[in-house]
Structures are given as structure tokens and as C-alpha cells.
Design a protein around this motif. Structure first.
Motif, PDB file in Angstrom:
ATOM      1  N   ASP A   1      10.030   3.606 -29.962  1.00  0.00           N
ATOM      2  CA  ASP A   1       9.597   2.079 -30.482  1.00  0.00           C
ATOM      3  C   ASP A   1      10.416   2.069 -31.329  1.00  0.00           C
ATOM      4  OD1 ASP A   1       9.004   2.332 -27.870  1.00  0.00           O
ATOM      5  OD2 ASP A   1       6.935   1.686 -28.635  1.00  0.00           O
ATOM      6  N   ALA A   2      10.035   2.809 -32.554  1.00  0.00           N
ATOM      7  CA  ALA A   2      10.169   2.547 -33.876  1.00  0.00           C
ATOM      8  C   ALA A   2      12.266   2.688 -33.717  1.00  0.00           C
ATOM      9  CB  ALA A   2       9.763   3.588 -35.235  1.00  0.00           C
ATOM     10  N   MET A   3      12.823   3.291 -33.782  1.00  0.00           N
ATOM     11  CA  MET A   3      14.476   3.944 -33.778  1.00  0.00           C
ATOM     12  C   MET A   3      14.944   2.713 -32.104  1.00  0.00           C
ATOM     13  SD  MET A   3      15.254   5.965 -35.437  1.00  0.00           S
ATOM     14  CE  MET A   3      16.600   7.003 -34.782  1.00  0.00           C
ATOM     15  N   ASP A   4      14.080   2.257 -31.326  1.00  0.00           N
ATOM     16  CA  ASP A   4      14.747   1.036 -30.647  1.00  0.00           C
ATOM     17  C   ASP A   4      14.812  -0.061 -31.201  1.00  0.00           C
ATOM     18  OD1 ASP A   4      15.312   2.976 -28.825  1.00  0.00           O
ATOM     19  OD2 ASP A   4      13.641   2.653 -27.591  1.00  0.00           O
ATOM     20  N   ASN A   5      14.317  -0.294 -32.179  1.00  0.00           N
ATOM     21  CA  ASN A   5      13.621  -1.500 -33.206  1.00  0.00           C
ATOM     22  C   ASN A   5      14.983  -1.448 -34.271  1.00  0.00           C
ATOM     23  OD1 ASN A   5      13.060  -3.431 -34.356  1.00  0.00           O
ATOM     24  ND2 ASN A   5      11.119  -3.529 -35.198  1.00  0.00           N
ATOM     25  N   ASP A   6      16.552  -1.887 -34.319  1.00  0.00           N
ATOM     26  CA  ASP A   6      17.148  -1.522 -35.277  1.00  0.00           C
ATOM     27  C   ASP A   6      17.008   0.044 -36.515  1.00  0.00           C
ATOM     28  OD1 ASP A   6      19.521  -2.752 -36.592  1.00  0.00           O
ATOM     29  OD2 ASP A   6      17.885  -3.618 -38.220  1.00  0.00           O
ATOM     30  N   PHE A   7      16.498   1.367 -34.800  1.00  0.00           N
ATOM     31  CA  PHE A   7      16.928   2.699 -35.991  1.00  0.00           C
ATOM     32  C   PHE A   7      16.077   2.157 -37.923  1.00  0.00           C
ATOM     33  CE2 PHE A   7      20.374   1.129 -34.330  1.00  0.00           C
ATOM     34  CZ  PHE A   7      21.300   1.760 -33.236  1.00  0.00           C
ATOM     35  N   ASN A   8      14.456   1.929 -37.656  1.00  0.00           N
ATOM     36  CA  ASN A   8      13.467   1.933 -38.214  1.00  0.00           C
ATOM     37  C   ASN A   8      13.111   3.548 -38.515  1.00  0.00           C
ATOM     38  OD1 ASN A   8      11.743   1.302 -39.651  1.00  0.00           O
ATOM     39  ND2 ASN A   8      11.270  -0.612 -38.858  1.00  0.00           N
ATOM     40  N   THR A   9      13.996   4.448 -39.512  1.00  0.00           N
ATOM     41  CA  THR A   9      13.499   5.427 -39.725  1.00  0.00           C
ATOM     42  C   THR A   9      12.238   5.124 -40.066  1.00  0.00           C
ATOM     43  OG1 THR A   9      14.980   5.279 -41.615  1.00  0.00           O
ATOM     44  CG2 THR A   9      15.477   6.855 -38.814  1.00  0.00           C
ATOM     45  N   PRO A  10      11.690   4.862 -41.132  1.00  0.00           N
ATOM     46  CA  PRO A  10      10.961   4.654 -41.493  1.00  0.00           C
ATOM     47  C   PRO A  10       9.540   4.841 -40.629  1.00  0.00           C
ATOM     48  CG  PRO A  10      12.118   4.059 -42.541  1.00  0.00           C
ATOM     49  CD  PRO A  10      12.872   3.348 -41.909  1.00  0.00           C
ATOM     50  N   ILE A  11       9.245   4.065 -39.877  1.00  0.00           N
ATOM     51  CA  ILE A  11       8.317   3.802 -39.317  1.00  0.00           C
ATOM     52  C   ILE A  11       8.203   5.194 -38.134  1.00  0.00           C
ATOM     53  CG2 ILE A  11       6.833   2.801 -36.884  1.00  0.00           C
ATOM     54  CD1 ILE A  11       6.875   0.739 -39.966  1.00  0.00           C
ATOM     55  N   ALA A  12       9.448   5.547 -37.649  1.00  0.00           N
ATOM     56  CA  ALA A  12       9.916   6.566 -36.785  1.00  0.00           C
ATOM     57  C   ALA A  12       8.949   8.022 -37.912  1.00  0.00           C
ATOM     58  CB  ALA A  12      11.233   7.185 -36.438  1.00  0.00           C
ATOM     59  N   LEU A  13       9.603   8.143 -38.865  1.00  0.00           N
ATOM     60  CA  LEU A  13       8.578   9.046 -39.160  1.00  0.00           C
ATOM     61  C   LEU A  13       7.468   9.533 -39.797  1.00  0.00           C
ATOM     62  CD1 LEU A  13      11.607   9.876 -42.709  1.00  0.00           C
ATOM     63  CD2 LEU A  13      11.376  10.915 -40.675  1.00  0.00           C
ATOM     64  N   SER A  14       6.173   7.851 -39.569  1.00  0.00           N
ATOM     65  CA  SER A  14       5.654   7.576 -40.155  1.00  0.00           C
ATOM     66  C   SER A  14       3.784   8.212 -38.724  1.00  0.00           C
ATOM     67  CB  SER A  14       5.195   6.200 -40.470  1.00  0.00           C
ATOM     68  OG  SER A  14       3.344   5.669 -40.104  1.00  0.00           O
ATOM     69  N   ALA A  15       5.092   8.014 -37.795  1.00  0.00           N
ATOM     70  CA  ALA A  15       4.685   8.443 -36.247  1.00  0.00           C
ATOM     71  C   ALA A  15       4.548  10.363 -36.431  1.00  0.00           C
ATOM     72  CB  ALA A  15       5.618   7.859 -35.176  1.00  0.00           C
ATOM     73  N   LEU A  16       5.431  10.449 -36.662  1.00  0.00           N
ATOM     74  CA  LEU A  16       6.064  12.025 -37.401  1.00  0.00           C
ATOM     75  C   LEU A  16       4.263  12.848 -38.168  1.00  0.00           C
ATOM     76  CD1 LEU A  16       9.105  13.956 -38.272  1.00  0.00           C
ATOM     77  CD2 LEU A  16       7.010  14.799 -38.793  1.00  0.00           C
ATOM     78  N   PHE A  17       4.373  11.759 -38.834  1.00  0.00           N
ATOM     79  CA  PHE A  17       3.427  12.313 -40.540  1.00  0.00           C
ATOM     80  C   PHE A  17       1.817  12.340 -40.022  1.00  0.00           C
ATOM     81  CE2 PHE A  17       6.781  13.044 -43.096  1.00  0.00           C
ATOM     82  CZ  PHE A  17       6.428  14.526 -43.627  1.00  0.00           C
ATOM     83  N   ASN A  18       1.745  11.169 -38.701  1.00  0.00           N
ATOM     84  CA  ASN A  18       0.324  11.090 -38.045  1.00  0.00           C
ATOM     85  C   ASN A  18       0.230  12.245 -37.420  1.00  0.00           C
ATOM     86  OD1 ASN A  18      -0.282   8.275 -38.891  1.00  0.00           O
ATOM     87  ND2 ASN A  18       0.712   7.248 -38.193  1.00  0.00           N
ATOM     88  N   LEU A  19       1.141  12.513 -36.369  1.00  0.00           N
ATOM     89  CA  LEU A  19       0.737  13.983 -35.887  1.00  0.00           C
ATOM     90  C   LEU A  19       0.543  15.358 -36.387  1.00  0.00           C
ATOM     91  CD1 LEU A  19       1.410  14.510 -32.577  1.00  0.00           C
ATOM     92  CD2 LEU A  19       4.145  15.196 -33.400  1.00  0.00           C
ATOM     93  N   VAL A  20       1.352  15.352 -37.631  1.00  0.00           N
ATOM     94  CA  VAL A  20       1.015  16.486 -38.514  1.00  0.00           C
ATOM     95  C   VAL A  20      -0.340  16.305 -38.785  1.00  0.00           C
ATOM     96  CG1 VAL A  20       2.073  17.323 -40.493  1.00  0.00           C
ATOM     97  CG2 VAL A  20       3.235  17.007 -39.146  1.00  0.00           C
ATOM     98  N   ARG A  21      -0.784  15.032 -39.468  1.00  0.00           N
ATOM     99  CA  ARG A  21      -2.230  15.267 -39.717  1.00  0.00           C
ATOM    100  C   ARG A  21      -2.871  14.974 -38.679  1.00  0.00           C
ATOM    101  NH1 ARG A  21      -3.091   9.642 -40.906  1.00  0.00           N
ATOM    102  NH2 ARG A  21      -3.476   9.914 -37.835  1.00  0.00           N
TER     103      ARG A  21
END
Length: 457
Positions: free
Chosen positions: A354-374
């Protein structure tokens, strides 16, 4: 999927001109010097855009030009007493090397301006024939007064755009008329219907894009600093020559890169080349740093920001290392928590995309990734996770890494590191055979600093 269009100043639904095929052009470098980290920021951003479009199933043809003849190149070549094309070739090779190190690998074709002189001359002739250009004693110029909508990309009128112009050419009809062909007797120069000379900067790009894409294409990218005059001139040339509007459906621009809050410049002593950067930091660290800010936003470069990016990557490498170790252990294939974690993975992927679909929003995409890591780290510490779930975690992280051009797999990182160490050991052995003990000792000392003890036997 939405992209921000500089022309309309809003996000728009991505609808390619030709079904699922996307033609994308990004302004390449003028090869008169080493590429700097601002270049790196822009080309990493568009590499990510190309990667994600391909991931979404689009067929992407990514074209980039190389400006290998320009006044800047000639000036620098004269200073160094070398041939301009020789200088351009040298810095073009360094540019390709920098891009490879940064993982910018999705450009399909690099088109050199000097290999398209015929197309450049033909487009200039078309503009003359249609009355959009005129010849003077100094060159051939585009007549900006012929266009009512000149300035539509930068959203400014001609009067405002020309108010700060200096050193006017008295042979031109209007102060803002830009050169299509510069008449020059001195070398380097080429024959044309208007005498010896060389092309202007703007005409190189439109001649190249018309050659490969025709008069219209989907995405045109570059840095914010290129909107005026470069991209405005491109629009004027292409739409006038072909009669087709719009030249480009989506204009995309990257924000400025500053160094500790200041614009990067040689006069301020904060000018950093990609080569200098990579002596201190891993290319993946810089790539992560670029992705941690949205491509349209300004980004502030500092050692502190790079260290933060380095530590963030370490967290992902650590979870991948833990997952690999657990996959090799005797944990069960299934347990009662599988459904919970599989749902977590599904939700994370949805948030990431969803983040990437929204004008390639990589900061939000990375946030989703780190929530998963946590959440995975918490799960490992508090309850059992099955081998099946760990396999899915690894697959998802690898999928995210492919999209972002980041290597999360510890094995790949270690393999590359081992190969590099072996190369250094071989080089050192050759130095010892030549009795260059000072340099061979320096290599051993640097390896020791990196935690690698090398003993001669």
C-alpha cells in the motif's frame, strides 16, 4: 497505484499509454566530473521506481541519456589539456561503476548524445520548417514566443522566467530563446546545414526520446533543479516538433540533497562524490539512507544519518541470521501460533505494498518492515514459532529486499565479504613476492582493524 505528477501538482492514478507497457526516461549525467551523492540519490530513487513497476507486472523500458558533449565538458577538457570526448569517456566509465556499486541496475539503455547527431539535426530542421525556430549568426534558436503555454511545468509565465536572465545574445528575438545549435568554428564541432558547431543541451534529450519512444511517453524523471529551464525546453521542443500533447503523461522529480542542512557545493567544501562516500560506507547503507526519505522530499546527508541507516540494516541482517539459525535447528514444522503469524505476514505485506502504491512511499514501507521485525523478535522470545512460519518470514523479507534493491540475506553478504578478503589476500601475496612489504603490511593491518587476523606461514 498513484504517482505524483509535477505537471498537475497532484497524485494521479497510474494508467500507462499502452496497456501494461511503460516507457520511462530519466535525464542522465553530463560526464565532465565524478558523480556526486546528489546524483546517487536521484538514480537510486528511479531504480526503485523501475523495480517496483516491474514487480507490479508492468513491462518497463527505462532509457537514460549520457550528455557526452557540452560546454562544461569542453571547459574541463581545456583545463586538463585532453580531448573532450576522451574526458567524457573517462567519466562515463566512472559513472557506470558508481551506479553498479549502488545497485542501480534497471536502466535498459544508455543513449549517448554524440551517437544521435543525425536525429538531433533532423529534429532541429523540423522545428525550423514548422516556424518554431530561427537561425542567426550565432546559432539556431527556439522561439519561445510561439508557445502560449511555455512555462506550464514550472507554473510560471515567460516574463517571470526571463526576468533574471543575464548576458543576453543580441541576435536572439527573445531573451529566453534557447540554443538548438551553437555555431562554433573551434573544436570540437560538427557539420550541419547551419555550419559547423554543436547541439544545445535540451535538444539532445528530445531527439533521443523521440528516437526510442516516439513523440509521447509515460514517465519523465529527474531532479527538481531540472524543471526549468531543461524540462520546460524539452516540452517546447517535442510538442512543437511532433504536434502531439502531452509529451509526457507523468513528470516525476526528486527532492534536493543537502549536507548538514546546506546545499552541497565545492565552494562550501561539502561536495561529496560517490567514490569518496563508498570509501567510508557500504553502498547498501547509502541506498537505505536514500530510501528512508520519500523521493520527492529534501534529504539531509550527515554521518549521523548514515550511521542510523547502518544500524537499521544491522537489525534486519540480525533477524535474517536468527531465522536462518532456527530453520537449521530442530524446531517443529507447525504449532498453534501459525495462523497468528501468517496473518501478521499478510498484513505486513499489504501495508508495505500500500505504501509503495502510494507514490513509492519507501519510508512507510520500511516502517512496515521494522514493525514486522519487532513483532517477530518478540515472538521468538515469548513463544514458539514454527519452521513453516520462519520460511514464510524469510521469503517475505527477501521479496521486500528485491523490491528495494537491498540485500537482507546474511549468506549473500558473507559470501561477498569472503570473496573480497580472498582478493585482498591474493593481492598482498603478489606484493610480498615483489618485496613491497610496506604496502603488504598495510593490507594486513587494515584487515586486522576489520577483525580479520592474517598470519604468514
Amino acid at each position: 497505484m498513484k504517482v505524483y505528477n509535477t505537471m498537475t501538482r497532484k497524485k494521479e492514478e497510474l494508467k500507462p499509454m499502452n496497456k501494461n507497457r511503460i516507457k520511462m526516461f530519466v535525464c542522465g549525467p553530463t560526464v565532465y566530473d565524478k558523480s556526486h551523492i546528489g546524483h546517487g540519490r536521484t538514480y537510486i530513487a528511479f531504480d526503485i521506481i523501475a523495480r517496483y513497476l516491474k514487480y507490479k507486472g508492468y513491462s518497463v523500458f527505462y532509457l537514460q541519456n549520457i550528455t557526452d558533449i557540452d560546454d562544461k565538458i569542453i571547459k574541463r577538457a581545456n583545463e586538463l589539456d585532453v580531448e573532450p570526448l576522451e574526458l567524457a569517456k573517462k567519466y562515463e566509465s566512472l559513472y557506470f561503476k558508481d551506479m553498479e556499486l549502488l545497485g542501480v541496475t534497471n536502466v535498459n539503455y544508455y543513449a549517448r548524445a554524440m551517437e544521435h547527431l543525425t536525429e538531433i539535426i533532423n529534429q532541429i530542421q523540423t522545428l525550423l520548417d514548422k516556424g518554431f525556430a530561427y537561425e542567426t549568426s550565432t546559432g539556431v534558436y527556439f522561439d519561445e514566443s510561439k508557445l502560449e503555454d511555455f512555462g506550464k511545468l514550472s507554473n510560471r509565465n515567460i516574463k517571470d522566467l526571463n526576468i533574471h536572465r543575464v548576458n543576453p545574445d543580441l541576435t536572439k528575438r527573445n531573451p529566453g530563446d534557447f540554443a538548438l545549435w551553437k555555431k562554433r568554428d573551434e573544436e570540437p564541432s560538427w557539420d550541419s546545414p547551419w555550419g559547423k558547431g554543436r547541439p544545445g543541451w535540451h535538444i539532445e534529450d528530445t531527439a533521443i526520446t523521440e528516437t526510442y519512444f516516439g513523440g509521447q511517453f509515460d514517465i519523465h524523471g529527474g531532479g527538481l533543479d531540472l524543471i526549468f529551464p531543461h524540462h520546460e525546453a524539452e516540452i517546447a521542443q517535442m510538442e512543437s516538433a511532433t504536434g502531439k500533447k502531452p509529451m509526457v503523461k507523468y513528470w516525476m522529480h526528486t527532492g534536493f540533497l543537502n549536507v548538514k542542512g546546506e546545499k552541497m557545493s565545492k565552494s562550501l567544501g561539502n561536495f561529496i562524490t560517490i567514490g569518496e562516500l563508498l570509501k567510508e560506507y557500504d553502498p547498501q547503507v547509502f541506498r537505505y539512507f536514500v530510501l528512508s526519505t520519500h523521493y520527492r522530499s529534501p534529504i539531509d546527508f550527515s554521518d549521523e544519518a548514515l550511521m542510523q541507516s547502518k544500524n537499521s540494516l544491522k537489525r534486519i541482517h540480525k533477524i535474517m541470521e536468527t531465522v536462518d539459525e532456527l530453520l537449521e535447528s530442530n524446531i517443529t514444522d507447525e504449532n498453534g501460533h501459525d495462523e497468528k503469524y501468517l496473518q501478521l505476514l499478510e498484513d505486513t505485506k499489504e501495508e508495505f505494498l500500500d505504501a509503495m502504491d502510494n507514490d513509492f512511499n519507501t519510508p512507510i514501507a520500511l516502517s512496515a518492515l521494522f514493525n514486522l521485525v519487532r513483532d517477530i523478535n518478540k515472538g521468538i522470545n515469548e513463544e514458539k514459532i514454527s519452521k513453516n512460519v520462519f520460511k514464510e518470514i524469510k521469503n517475505l523479507l527477501d521479496e521486500f529486499g528485491d523490491i528495494l534493491g537491498l540485500t537482507f540475506s546474511v549468506e549473500s553478504t558473507k559470501s561477498d565479504s569472503d570473496e573480497l578478503v580472498n582478493i585482498l589476500i591474493d593481492v598482498r601475496e603478489e606484493l610480498r613476492k615483489k618485496k613491497d612489504y610496506e604496502l603488504s603490511d598495510e593490507i594486513r593491518s587494515r584487515l586486522k582493524d576489520a577483525g580479520i587476523n592474517l598470519e604468514d606461514k
